[in-house]
Write a protein that holds these residues in place. Structure first.
Motif, short mmCIF file in Angstrom:
data_model
loop_
_atom_site.label_atom_id
_atom_site.label_comp_id
_atom_site.label_asym_id
_atom_site.label_seq_id
_atom_site.Cartn_x
_atom_site.Cartn_y
_atom_site.Cartn_z
N VAL A 28 47.36 46.06 40.61
CA VAL A 28 47.90 45.06 40.14
C VAL A 28 48.84 44.16 41.20
O VAL A 28 48.97 43.03 41.37
CB VAL A 28 48.98 45.53 39.08
CG1 VAL A 28 49.96 44.50 38.56
CG2 VAL A 28 48.19 46.00 37.76
N ASN A 29 49.28 45.07 41.99
CA ASN A 29 50.39 44.44 43.28
C ASN A 29 49.46 43.44 44.29
O ASN A 29 49.90 42.40 44.47
CB ASN A 29 51.00 45.48 43.98
CG ASN A 29 52.30 45.78 43.45
OD1 ASN A 29 53.45 45.05 43.40
ND2 ASN A 29 52.33 47.05 42.81
N ARG A 30 48.31 43.91 44.42
CA ARG A 30 47.28 43.38 45.45
C ARG A 30 46.83 42.02 44.69
O ARG A 30 46.89 41.06 45.17
CB ARG A 30 46.48 43.92 45.97
CG ARG A 30 46.66 45.31 46.46
CD ARG A 30 45.92 45.33 47.81
NE ARG A 30 46.45 46.15 48.92
CZ ARG A 30 45.85 47.16 49.37
NH1 ARG A 30 44.62 47.25 49.12
NH2 ARG A 30 46.57 47.92 50.28
N MET A 31 46.58 41.99 43.26
CA MET A 31 46.09 40.91 42.60
C MET A 31 47.25 39.72 42.60
O MET A 31 46.96 38.37 42.78
CB MET A 31 45.44 41.04 41.39
CG MET A 31 44.28 42.06 41.44
SD MET A 31 43.74 42.75 39.81
CE MET A 31 43.13 41.35 39.05
N MET A 32 48.40 40.35 42.04
CA MET A 32 49.70 39.26 42.23
C MET A 32 50.07 38.89 43.57
O MET A 32 50.19 37.73 43.62
CB MET A 32 50.72 40.15 41.49
CG MET A 32 50.59 40.38 40.09
SD MET A 32 50.22 38.92 38.93
CE MET A 32 51.95 38.31 39.23
N PHE A 33 49.91 39.67 44.42
CA PHE A 33 50.18 39.11 45.84
C PHE A 33 49.35 38.11 46.36
O PHE A 33 49.64 37.16 46.85
CB PHE A 33 50.46 40.35 46.85
CG PHE A 33 50.91 39.74 48.11
CD1 PHE A 33 52.22 39.44 48.35
CD2 PHE A 33 50.02 39.75 49.18
CE1 PHE A 33 52.67 39.00 49.57
CE2 PHE A 33 50.45 39.63 50.49
CZ PHE A 33 51.63 38.94 50.68
N LYS A 34 48.08 38.26 46.20
CA LYS A 34 46.98 37.32 46.36
C LYS A 34 47.22 35.93 45.90
O LYS A 34 47.03 35.04 46.34
CB LYS A 34 45.65 38.02 46.08
CG LYS A 34 44.53 37.15 46.66
CD LYS A 34 43.19 37.61 46.59
CE LYS A 34 42.20 36.74 47.04
NZ LYS A 34 40.92 37.28 47.09
N SER A 35 47.63 35.86 44.57
CA SER A 35 47.61 34.92 43.86
C SER A 35 49.16 34.03 44.47
O SER A 35 49.24 33.02 44.40
CB SER A 35 47.85 34.83 42.42
OG SER A 35 48.62 35.68 41.79
N ASP A 36 50.10 34.93 44.66
CA ASP A 36 51.47 34.45 44.98
C ASP A 36 52.31 35.27 45.74
O ASP A 36 52.54 36.62 45.45
CB ASP A 36 52.38 33.93 43.72
CG ASP A 36 53.70 33.48 44.16
OD1 ASP A 36 54.03 33.25 45.25
OD2 ASP A 36 54.37 33.10 42.95
N GLU A 37 52.27 34.92 47.21
CA GLU A 37 53.08 35.86 48.44
C GLU A 37 54.36 36.25 48.05
O GLU A 37 54.95 36.98 48.56
CB GLU A 37 52.54 35.39 49.64
CG GLU A 37 51.18 35.42 49.98
CD GLU A 37 50.94 35.04 51.53
OE1 GLU A 37 51.75 34.82 52.10
OE2 GLU A 37 49.72 34.94 51.87
N GLU A 38 55.01 35.36 47.16
CA GLU A 38 56.40 35.69 46.89
C GLU A 38 56.55 36.73 45.68
O GLU A 38 57.74 36.65 45.38
CB GLU A 38 57.11 34.22 46.56
CG GLU A 38 57.21 33.13 47.58
CD GLU A 38 57.67 33.57 48.86
OE1 GLU A 38 58.85 34.27 48.76
OE2 GLU A 38 57.33 33.39 49.93
N CYS A 39 55.50 37.07 45.17
CA CYS A 39 55.68 37.97 44.00
C CYS A 39 56.36 39.18 44.38
O CYS A 39 56.09 40.02 45.47
CB CYS A 39 54.31 38.20 43.60
SG CYS A 39 54.37 39.36 41.84
N PRO A 40 57.14 39.50 43.69
CA PRO A 40 58.09 41.02 43.75
C PRO A 40 57.14 42.17 43.51
O PRO A 40 56.10 42.10 43.06
CB PRO A 40 59.04 40.93 42.92
CG PRO A 40 58.94 39.95 41.72
CD PRO A 40 58.03 38.96 42.38
N HIS A 41 57.75 43.21 44.24
CA HIS A 41 56.76 44.53 43.94
C HIS A 41 56.80 44.91 42.45
O HIS A 41 57.89 44.68 41.74
CB HIS A 41 57.38 45.52 44.77
CG HIS A 41 56.54 46.97 44.96
ND1 HIS A 41 55.43 47.00 45.21
CD2 HIS A 41 56.90 47.99 44.26
CE1 HIS A 41 54.93 48.35 45.19
NE2 HIS A 41 55.99 48.93 44.51
#
Length: 189
Positions: free
Chosen positions: A67-80
């Motif tokens: 989940v973290n990798r998928m979210m970070f890939k779409s938005d690098e500002e996404c919190p942990h």
């Protein structure tokens, strides 16, 4: 009111990702997504809690990583993002806390080969990748990462791989031949 203006957008994306994952895994679950400081917490309730947690929490940890990798890939500002089911993750983090500020994440290494006697053997490339990935996590979240126990040869590869990276420090921890390497943010001078 959410601290992060994008929280509702993140919430919707996380919900879609988890629903898709659970559908593929034939699991059921309800999700409650909350903003907790600089992190997003997902509380899962399900009749399949044991399957979601997995052996020693490995499945839950893997889902959280994905989940973290998928979210970070779409938005690098996404919190942990942290996933919890039946309070398991909260207790798991306390057990792994290193007694200092922040929490220490433990990585589990999955050996791809063995040396004939069943003992795991990792290639230099695998160990270098493990070191770089762990250093990336430390830089991103600011929390120390503790690698699994390994022999002196493997620890040396980890130390050498990250020696030139001024943003992190490495230190061996433990007793005997098998020790863990802890990767932390370098102290500001």
């Amino acid at each position: 009111m959410a601290e992060n203006p994008k929280f509702n957008e993140y919430k919707e994306q996380i919900l879609q990702i988890l629903m898709r994952m659970f559908d593929y895994l034939s699991l059921n679950g309800d999700f409650k997504i909350e903003e907790k400081g600089s992190k997003i917490s997902v509380i899962i309730s399900s009749d399949n809690a044991g399957r979601i947690i997995g052996r020693k929490g490995q499945t839950l940890e893997s889902l959280q990583l994905l989940v973290n990798r998928m979210m970070f890939k779409s938005d690098e500002e996404c919190p942990h993002i942290t996933l919890d089911i039946d309070g398991y993750a909260a207790g798991d983090r306390e057990a792994r806390d290193n007694g200092e500020e922040g929490e220490t994440k433990e990585y589990r290494r999955r050996p791809r080969r063995n040396n004939g006697d069943g003992a795991p053997r990792n290639s230099v490339e695998q160990l270098e990748k493990l070191a770089r990935d762990a250093a990336k996590e430390v830089k991103r979240w600011g929390e120390p990462v503790k690698l699994p126990e390994m022999n002196a040869h493997d620890r040396r590869i980890i130390h050498i791989t990250l020696k030139e990276d001024a943003e992190v420090t490495t230190e061996s921890e433990g007793e005997g031949a098998m020790k863990k390497v802890v990767i932390s943010l370098a102290k500001a001078e």
